[in-house]
Motif scaffolding. Structure first.
Motif, PDB file in Angstrom:
ATOM      1  N   GLU A  77      15.568  36.246  41.321  1.00 54.59           N
ATOM      2  CA  GLU A  77      16.907  35.672  41.276  1.00 54.59           C
ATOM      3  C   GLU A  77      17.944  36.769  41.026  1.00 54.59           C
ATOM      4  O   GLU A  77      17.797  37.597  40.136  1.00 54.59           O
ATOM      5  CB  GLU A  77      17.002  34.625  40.164  1.00 54.59           C
ATOM      6  CG  GLU A  77      18.351  33.917  40.115  1.00 54.59           C
ATOM      7  CD  GLU A  77      18.426  32.870  39.033  1.00 54.59           C
ATOM      8  OE1 GLU A  77      19.507  32.277  38.856  1.00 54.59           O
ATOM      9  OE2 GLU A  77      17.403  32.648  38.357  1.00 54.59           O
ATOM     10  N   GLY A  78      18.989  36.766  41.840  1.00 54.71           N
ATOM     11  CA  GLY A  78      20.073  37.724  41.662  1.00 54.71           C
ATOM     12  C   GLY A  78      19.956  38.966  42.508  1.00 54.71           C
ATOM     13  O   GLY A  78      20.894  39.758  42.570  1.00 54.71           O
ATOM     14  N   VAL A  79      18.818  39.166  43.176  1.00 55.04           N
ATOM     15  CA  VAL A  79      18.655  40.314  44.071  1.00 55.04           C
ATOM     16  C   VAL A  79      18.937  39.853  45.499  1.00 55.04           C
ATOM     17  O   VAL A  79      18.304  38.927  45.999  1.00 55.04           O
ATOM     18  CB  VAL A  79      17.244  40.926  43.986  1.00 55.04           C
ATOM     19  CG1 VAL A  79      17.107  42.072  44.986  1.00 55.04           C
ATOM     20  CG2 VAL A  79      16.969  41.426  42.576  1.00 55.04           C
ATOM     21  N   VAL A  80      19.888  40.502  46.143  1.00 51.90           N
ATOM     22  CA  VAL A  80      20.267  40.145  47.500  1.00 51.90           C
ATOM     23  C   VAL A  80      20.067  41.364  48.394  1.00 51.90           C
ATOM     24  O   VAL A  80      20.659  42.419  48.154  1.00 51.90           O
ATOM     25  CB  VAL A  80      21.734  39.686  47.581  1.00 51.90           C
ATOM     26  CG1 VAL A  80      22.101  39.330  49.017  1.00 51.90           C
ATOM     27  CG2 VAL A  80      21.979  38.506  46.655  1.00 51.90           C
ATOM     28  N   ASP A  81      19.219  41.228  49.392  1.00 49.10           N
ATOM     29  CA  ASP A  81      18.968  42.322  50.334  1.00 49.10           C
ATOM     30  C   ASP A  81      19.718  42.038  51.618  1.00 49.10           C
ATOM     31  O   ASP A  81      19.368  41.135  52.377  1.00 49.10           O
ATOM     32  CB  ASP A  81      17.472  42.456  50.598  1.00 49.10           C
ATOM     33  CG  ASP A  81      17.154  43.612  51.541  1.00 49.10           C
ATOM     34  OD1 ASP A  81      18.080  44.407  51.813  1.00 49.10           O
ATOM     35  OD2 ASP A  81      16.003  43.711  51.990  1.00 49.10           O
ATOM     36  N   LEU A  82      20.762  42.815  51.892  1.00 52.07           N
ATOM     37  CA  LEU A  82      21.572  42.622  53.087  1.00 52.07           C
ATOM     38  C   LEU A  82      21.016  43.340  54.308  1.00 52.07           C
ATOM     39  O   LEU A  82      21.491  43.134  55.425  1.00 52.07           O
ATOM     40  CB  LEU A  82      23.005  43.109  52.834  1.00 52.07           C
ATOM     41  CG  LEU A  82      23.784  42.376  51.734  1.00 52.07           C
ATOM     42  CD1 LEU A  82      25.149  43.019  51.567  1.00 52.07           C
ATOM     43  CD2 LEU A  82      23.923  40.905  52.069  1.00 52.07           C
ATOM     44  N   GLY A  83      20.011  44.230  54.095  1.00 50.73           N
ATOM     45  CA  GLY A  83      19.521  45.020  55.220  1.00 50.73           C
ATOM     46  C   GLY A  83      20.588  45.999  55.686  1.00 50.73           C
ATOM     47  O   GLY A  83      21.468  46.404  54.930  1.00 50.73           O
ATOM     48  N   LEU A  84      20.497  46.390  56.955  1.00 51.11           N
ATOM     49  CA  LEU A  84      21.504  47.286  57.513  1.00 51.11           C
ATOM     50  C   LEU A  84      22.851  46.574  57.588  1.00 51.11           C
ATOM     51  O   LEU A  84      22.917  45.404  57.970  1.00 51.11           O
ATOM     52  CB  LEU A  84      21.087  47.758  58.897  1.00 51.11           C
ATOM     53  CG  LEU A  84      19.857  48.685  58.943  1.00 51.11           C
ATOM     54  CD1 LEU A  84      19.409  48.896  60.382  1.00 51.11           C
ATOM     55  CD2 LEU A  84      20.157  50.016  58.290  1.00 51.11           C
ATOM     56  N   VAL A  85      23.925  47.256  57.204  1.00 51.02           N
ATOM     57  CA  VAL A  85      25.260  46.664  57.226  1.00 51.02           C
ATOM     58  C   VAL A  85      26.167  47.484  58.142  1.00 51.02           C
ATOM     59  O   VAL A  85      25.909  48.651  58.432  1.00 51.02           O
ATOM     60  CB  VAL A  85      25.867  46.609  55.802  1.00 51.02           C
ATOM     61  CG1 VAL A  85      25.072  45.676  54.910  1.00 51.02           C
ATOM     62  CG2 VAL A  85      25.957  48.007  55.181  1.00 51.02           C
ATOM     63  N   THR A  86      27.240  46.855  58.598  1.00 51.50           N
ATOM     64  CA  THR A  86      28.218  47.549  59.440  1.00 51.50           C
ATOM     65  C   THR A  86      29.073  48.461  58.572  1.00 51.50           C
ATOM     66  O   THR A  86      29.089  48.349  57.338  1.00 51.50           O
ATOM     67  CB  THR A  86      29.120  46.545  60.162  1.00 51.50           C
ATOM     68  OG1 THR A  86      29.909  45.845  59.181  1.00 51.50           O
ATOM     69  CG2 THR A  86      28.292  45.543  60.963  1.00 51.50           C
ATOM     70  N   ASP A  87      29.823  49.348  59.210  1.00 56.40           N
ATOM     71  CA  ASP A  87      30.734  50.212  58.463  1.00 56.40           C
ATOM     72  C   ASP A  87      31.765  49.388  57.698  1.00 56.40           C
ATOM     73  O   ASP A  87      32.143  49.732  56.571  1.00 56.40           O
ATOM     74  CB  ASP A  87      31.438  51.179  59.422  1.00 56.40           C
ATOM     75  CG  ASP A  87      30.498  52.244  59.965  1.00 56.40           C
ATOM     76  OD1 ASP A  87      29.427  52.442  59.364  1.00 56.40           O
ATOM     77  OD2 ASP A  87      30.832  52.872  60.984  1.00 56.40           O
ATOM     78  N   GLU A  88      32.226  48.300  58.303  1.00 57.00           N
ATOM     79  CA  GLU A  88      33.205  47.437  57.644  1.00 57.00           C
ATOM     80  C   GLU A  88      32.603  46.797  56.399  1.00 57.00           C
ATOM     81  O   GLU A  88      33.233  46.744  55.336  1.00 57.00           O
ATOM     82  CB  GLU A  88      33.673  46.350  58.615  1.00 57.00           C
ATOM     83  CG  GLU A  88      34.730  45.410  58.031  1.00 57.00           C
ATOM     84  CD  GLU A  88      35.058  44.273  58.980  1.00 57.00           C
ATOM     85  OE1 GLU A  88      36.054  43.577  58.732  1.00 57.00           O
ATOM     86  OE2 GLU A  88      34.324  44.079  59.969  1.00 57.00           O
ATOM     87  N   GLU A  89      31.372  46.316  56.523  1.00 61.17           N
ATOM     88  CA  GLU A  89      30.700  45.706  55.375  1.00 61.17           C
ATOM     89  C   GLU A  89      30.415  46.732  54.289  1.00 61.17           C
ATOM     90  O   GLU A  89      30.577  46.455  53.090  1.00 61.17           O
ATOM     91  CB  GLU A  89      29.410  45.035  55.848  1.00 61.17           C
ATOM     92  CG  GLU A  89      29.652  43.799  56.692  1.00 61.17           C
ATOM     93  CD  GLU A  89      28.387  43.314  57.385  1.00 61.17           C
ATOM     94  OE1 GLU A  89      28.350  42.135  57.765  1.00 61.17           O
ATOM     95  OE2 GLU A  89      27.441  44.119  57.544  1.00 61.17           O
ATOM     96  N   LYS A  90      30.005  47.924  54.696  1.00 58.38           N
ATOM     97  CA  LYS A  90      29.743  48.987  53.734  1.00 58.38           C
ATOM     98  C   LYS A  90      31.000  49.329  52.944  1.00 58.38           C
ATOM     99  O   LYS A  90      30.953  49.473  51.711  1.00 58.38           O
ATOM    100  CB  LYS A  90      29.232  50.232  54.465  1.00 58.38           C
ATOM    101  CG  LYS A  90      29.062  51.460  53.595  1.00 58.38           C
ATOM    102  CD  LYS A  90      28.626  52.635  54.463  1.00 58.38           C
ATOM    103  CE  LYS A  90      28.650  53.940  53.676  1.00 58.38           C
ATOM    104  NZ  LYS A  90      28.272  55.097  54.515  1.00 58.38           N
TER     105      LYS A  90
END
Length: 558
Positions: A67-80
């Protein structure tokens, strides 16, 4: 002034208060340590709303239901950018960094950082800046989560601002290069912003072949990226373009490279491009990747052996045409010097772990994690690489470890007599069930082999550098290799070297010790962790930048 706050992408709309871990996720980066520490923190602070956000490629061994760990994987430059701007802090748990770009990026957004106390580079920066904290054990990281959770925004912002002030100086390009120059003793050729003072309109590269997965081709791609960052027009020209990588280069024609352009010529085999490189009148540099001695190929492919010999015989003639030259190892530079090149330098091959910011083949990963010991060698099938001797030695290793497999990860062609020799040997020794020949594979498959390997074992008798040796280090795979050619130089104090002349049974026993002796294995892995950093881009760029400056200086004379 702080950068404009990026607009939060819709994909991040549900994220509230969080600590960010940004970058490749695997055990070599201590992702598992950080996740365990977060779980420990949450168990002690049940009511906390603080989340841990993981962003980046790679694999990581933690339960997905924490609980509380979120894995977004690869993100875009905007998201980063949005993540860096809105996190309470960035945590960088890796202890194997020579320079942390994400740490400087977090400071750019005024966010404090937590780093591993065992990493000298990041710890020194954090302590000098006063821009964050250090932690080492799981307990300390859990306490650091609690501290960030409890600390008020003004205090966090103050630490982040101190980091921003530090980053303005130490992440500034010209300042960083100046420090590299002083450290490497290159200050007599001062580096300046290439976009302001360059005299060369372009610096192009010329090579016989541009091939997918080839170490020389990968180096050319890294060099091209760097030259473009410095502001030069830069392309790669080759006599032969592999189909899978053809979009990265251009078929060479004599008119492709103008007289005034700078030229970096990669010499590894005789070709028509060699004549053009010799006659080119603009600033130029020869990069030598070594030519395998023809005698290795003579029993199998005499025509190819002749091409190798032609390339080697051209070296003394090339010496008079190039004022600048480098080898990708001191071993290769010494050969240049022996052929008449004046004061050749060393430009190591870059081994960039960012290449592996992607997922390994999950099906293959599962197949390989079946309890067997995975013995890996990576390299094309070639007589100098001695896959046949490796198969012979593995026969004895199998007697010690019946539940094991040998993986020969490399391309082989049915028309190649040496490749057929290795396949026939496997059949003769009844090893078909224990030896895997991958032939040409994708990066996702190569990642799976590296991630599940228990030992990297090389019997190669001639390497001008040996990139897979360093790649294995990045996956914490102990390396066993023959003490030959440039291999001892590439390994440095890392890995375990075999002396030539040992019989196959003794070699197998030594390989076995790296599987069974955990203390020995841990000592080797510790040295490998240090050695692999010497081939990161930031360790090699100052050498290339200085080489470019010397080419520019020769342009004034030309």
């Amino acid at each position: 002034m702080p950068p404009d706050k990026p607009q939060r992408p819709q994909a991040l709309s549900d994220i509230k208060r969080f600590v960010l871990c940004l970058g490749r996720k695997d055990a070599t980066k201590n992702t598992d340590l950080l996740v365990k520490a977060y779980r420990r923190f949450r168990e002690a602070h049940i009511e906390s709303t603080l989340e841990l956000i993981l962003a980046g490629g790679g694999q990581h061994p933690f339960a997905p239901d924490i609980e509380g760990v979120v894995d977004l994987g690869l993100v875009t430059d905007e998201e980063k950018a949005a993540l860096l701007a809105e996190c309470l802090a960035l945590f960088q748990p890796s202890r194997n960094e020579s320079y942390s770009r994400v740490m400087m990026e977090a400071w750019h957004y005024g966010r404090p950082v937590g780093v591993h106390r065992g990493c000298l580079a990041t710890t020194v920066a954090v302590e000098e800046a006063g821009g964050g904290w250090t932690a080492e054990t799981e307990e300390e990281w859990a306490e650091l989560f609690a501290r960030v959770d409890a600390e008020q925004a003004p205090s966090l912002n103050q630490r982040g601002e101190r980091g921003r002030t530090y980053a303005r100086v130490h992440a500034n390009w010209e300042t960083v290069i100046d420090r590299y120059e002083r450290a490497l003793g290159l200050k007599e050729l001062p580096l300046v912003n290439a976009t302001k003072a360059r005299r060369l309109p372009a610096i192009h590269q010329l090579m016989p072949n541009l091939t997918y997965g080839d170490a020389i081709s990968n180096q050319a791609l890294e060099i091209r990226s760097r030259l473009r960052v410095l502001g030069y027009r830069s392309e790669i020209y080759a006599k032969q373009l592999g189909q899978r990588i053809a979009h990265e280069g251009h078929a060479f024609e004599p008119h492709s490279i103008a007289r005034q352009d700078g030229l970096i010529y990669h010499h590894s085999i005789g070709s028509e491009a060699t004549v053009f490189a010799m006659r080119h009148r603009g600033p130029k540099c020869l990069v030598y990747h070594n030519i395998t001695p023809a005698e290795f190929f003579m029993p199998y492919r005499p025509g190819f052996a002749w091409m190798l010999e032609t390339g080697r015989e051209a070296l003394p003639r090339l010496a008079g045409s190039f004022n600048l030259s480098v080898g990708d190892s001191a071993y290769n530079a010494a050969e240049l010097a022996g052929c008449g090149f004046q004061a050749p330098g060393v430009l190591p091959i870059i081994v960039n772990p960012a290449r592996w910011d992607t997922n390994a083949d999950p099906t293959l990963m599962q197949q390989l994690q079946d309890g067997k010991s995975n013995i890996l060698f990576v390299g094309r099938f070639s007589p100098n690489k001695k896959q046949d001797k490796l198969v012979e030695a593995f026969t004895h290793f199998l007697a010690l470890h019946p539940e094991s497999r040998l993986i020969l990860a490399g391309d082989g062609k049915d028309f190649d007599p040496f490749f057929r020799r290795v396949r026939n040997l496997i059949q003769e020794r009844r090893l078909a069930a224990h030896v895997t020949i991958t032939e040409m594979i994708e990066d996702a498959q190569l990642l799976a082999y590296y991630r599940t390997a228990h030992l990297f074992w090389s019997m190669s008798e001639h390497e001008g550098f040996g990139v897979p040796l360093i790649e294995a280090m990045w996956f914490d795979v102990p390396v066993l290799a023959l003490r030959a050619a440039a291999v001892p130089e590439t390994l440095g104090d890392a890995g375990l070297l075999l002396d030539d002349g040992r019989d196959a049974r003794a070699i197998a026993a030594l390989a076995s010790s790296l599987i069974t002796d955990k203390a020995l294995c841990n000592r080797i892995l510790k040295e490998q962790t240090r050695r692999r950093n010497d081939f990161l881009p930031e360790a090699v760029w100052p050498i290339l930048d200085n080489l470019v400056e010397r080419m520019k200086a020769s342009a004034y004379i030309t």
